[in-house]
Design an enzyme around this catalytic site. Sequence first.
Site, PDB file in Angstrom:
ATOM      1  N   LYS A  71       0.649  -1.311   0.020  1.00 52.09           N
ATOM      2  CA  LYS A  71       0.042   0.042  -0.150  1.00 52.09           C
ATOM      3  C   LYS A  71       0.668   1.279   0.036  1.00 52.09           C
ATOM      4  CE  LYS A  71      -2.558  -0.144   3.399  1.00 52.09           C
ATOM      5  NZ  LYS A  71      -2.227   0.714   4.496  1.00 52.09           N
ATOM      6  N   THR A  73       3.839   1.715  -0.962  1.00 47.61           N
ATOM      7  CA  THR A  73       4.585   1.511  -2.231  1.00 47.61           C
ATOM      8  C   THR A  73       3.686   2.086  -3.345  1.00 47.61           C
ATOM      9  OG1 THR A  73       6.148  -0.126  -1.793  1.00 47.61           O
ATOM     10  CG2 THR A  73       6.055   0.155  -4.021  1.00 47.61           C
ATOM     11  N   ARG A  94       2.297   8.565   6.938  1.00 50.07           N
ATOM     12  CA  ARG A  94       2.594   8.421   8.616  1.00 50.07           C
ATOM     13  C   ARG A  94       3.966   8.137   8.683  1.00 50.07           C
ATOM     14  NH1 ARG A  94      -0.771   3.316  10.338  1.00 50.07           N
ATOM     15  NH2 ARG A  94      -0.341   2.806   8.356  1.00 50.07           N
ATOM     16  N   LYS A 105       8.689  -5.749  10.171  1.00 46.39           N
ATOM     17  CA  LYS A 105       8.333  -5.306   9.166  1.00 46.39           C
ATOM     18  C   LYS A 105       9.397  -4.466   8.303  1.00 46.39           C
ATOM     19  CE  LYS A 105       4.952  -1.745   7.557  1.00 46.39           C
ATOM     20  NZ  LYS A 105       3.948  -0.939   7.942  1.00 46.39           N
ATOM     21  N   ALA A 273      -3.237   1.577  13.528  1.00 42.32           N
ATOM     22  CA  ALA A 273      -4.388   1.806  12.882  1.00 42.32           C
ATOM     23  C   ALA A 273      -5.683   0.560  13.319  1.00 42.32           C
ATOM     24  CB  ALA A 273      -4.258   1.058  11.425  1.00 42.32           C
ATOM     25  N   PHE A 301      -3.785  -0.623   7.258  1.00 38.79           N
ATOM     26  CA  PHE A 301      -4.609  -1.844   7.006  1.00 38.79           C
ATOM     27  C   PHE A 301      -5.485  -1.800   6.039  1.00 38.79           C
ATOM     28  CE2 PHE A 301      -3.631  -2.641  11.975  1.00 38.79           C
ATOM     29  CZ  PHE A 301      -2.531  -3.081  11.389  1.00 38.79           C
ATOM     30  N   PHE A 381       3.186  -8.442  -9.199  1.00 33.17           N
ATOM     31  CA  PHE A 381       4.365  -9.432  -8.835  1.00 33.17           C
ATOM     32  C   PHE A 381       4.881 -10.005  -9.880  1.00 33.17           C
ATOM     33  CE2 PHE A 381       3.005  -7.611  -4.798  1.00 33.17           C
ATOM     34  CZ  PHE A 381       3.926  -8.096  -3.916  1.00 33.17           C
ATOM     35  N   TRP A 409       6.825  -0.560  -8.094  1.00 25.37           N
ATOM     36  CA  TRP A 409       7.981  -1.108  -7.401  1.00 25.37           C
ATOM     37  C   TRP A 409       9.107  -1.266  -8.419  1.00 25.37           C
ATOM     38  CZ3 TRP A 409      11.307  -5.158  -7.542  1.00 25.37           C
ATOM     39  CH2 TRP A 409      12.065  -5.396  -6.592  1.00 25.37           C
TER      40      TRP A 409
END
Length: 556
Positions: A71, A73, A94, A105, A273, A301, A381, A409
């Site tokens: 998200k 990215t 954020r 993460k 979140a 999220f 992907f 990406w």
Amino acid sequence: MKTDIEIAQGAKIKPILDITKELGINEDNVELYGKYKCKLSLNILDELKEKEDGNLILVTAINPTPAGEGKSTVTVGLGQALCKINKKAVIALREPSLGPVFGVKGGAAGGGYAQVVPMEDINLHFTGDMHAITAANNLLCAAIDNHIHQGNNLRIDARRIIFKRVLDMNDRALRDIVVGMGGKPNGFLREDGFMITVASEVMAILCLSKNLMDLKERMGNILIAYNLDGEPVYCKDLKANGAMAMLMKDAIKPNLVQTLENTPAIIHGGPFANIAHGCNSLMATKMALKLGDYVVTEAGFGADLGAEKFFDIKCRYGELSPKCVVIVATVRALKHHGGVKKEDLNTPNVEGLKKGMENLEKQIENIQGFGVPVVVAINRFIHDSEEELKTIEEFCNSKDVKVSLAEVWAKGGEGGVDLAEAVIESIENKKSNFETLYDVNLTIKEKIEKIAKTIYGASGVAFTAQASKQIKELEKFNLDKMPICMAKTQYSLSDNPSLLGKPQGFEVTVKEVRVSNGAGFIVALTGDIMTMPGLPKVPAAEKMDILENGDIVGLF
């Protein structure tokens, strides 16, 4: 293939003053934190108050999965792509928390060729906002225990202190502790505990405040405990909010950095979140709307948590009107929701994909229910098959929803041009008729039921005896006419993380109800919500290091 940090370290970053000049910001409103990051004065909001706001674009997602959605990215890549097609775009994000950075993460600044930089600074101490929040929070905690030690004029019931200490680190040993040990000189013995800084109400207050005086007033309204008569005790009763606001005098100012392609990015605040509302600060978003024609922001999220809170809490308080919502999905994540095992996610499976698209369908319905146009971004992907991608496209077309393949990406802004054009077209051709889901003057139970039934698809809500008692207490003290902040698992539309896709016939159980009176919302807790995470067996920190020349490695 280069790692995220290798890509970031090879970027051609402009001095941040060049970025501020391009945005038309007066140098008097810029406070430099080195060459590539700065804080922006809140005077900008006053100076530009007559300027029309830009178009607000929210990036959200399906329910998150171990397969990942990307998200942040996509948010960064979309901002870069808008600049590619000659639109004046600003990104609002954020701030990362050190706990997740060193836990599972890693970094939270986008990825690949869609990142904000300087990535190392953003993911580590940045401009010190997290430390200021931690200090302000713990000043109040110290004041509470000191007041009790010094005679307890407010008659605080030490068994009913609800405000906890915080630390911006994943440390499970601090979840439940005992303070005041060592006899009379060290205060009164009582149970306490730590939360991670981003779960603090002080963080939520920072992100919903309009200015410094509003922040000070909100901190004064924090409910810290109940007295021996069962009546509420507030931060302002201890006269601590002035000093707390003083500690936050710099943290309240939004931070400006840039992407790999020099798109301006305002990064400020980072509430959880689930226990909080999961959006960057209102001040940062409002500033971005004055500085750019298009503002791309995100909510934590999936859409059932982050987007709902963005609409019902942040937009309500900030009088914001989003023009478009981008829902991020991946083939792998949709197959996970369709019951495909993790080890098989890279194998084409159209039937599993179709079953998992029920989750996407529900999230689309939820956003449309708020009256905002939707665009679906498929974050591509390498193992995605053409048939699988076509299946998602055909599904979105059948719902009259625009869909775009995002390859940000791998390609940066160039890989998001189609998405940017789809967003622009939606804004121009599909008018947003945004409205919140519920009236805050409804009862607490009515508001919770509205969210659970409408957004999650629940058949009903069960309230434990404890939750019902807490609701009555909040109603007794007129602490009930606020938005609801649902604390539930992010992995499912339900409150059971194992119910993937679009579960049916389930009931949501509310175990506990708390008030974040300073922030201005009521927290309804379902399931097991962790406010102080722990480190995994192999923390990300083990792969991080710093070299003799000062270069950082292993941060991702």
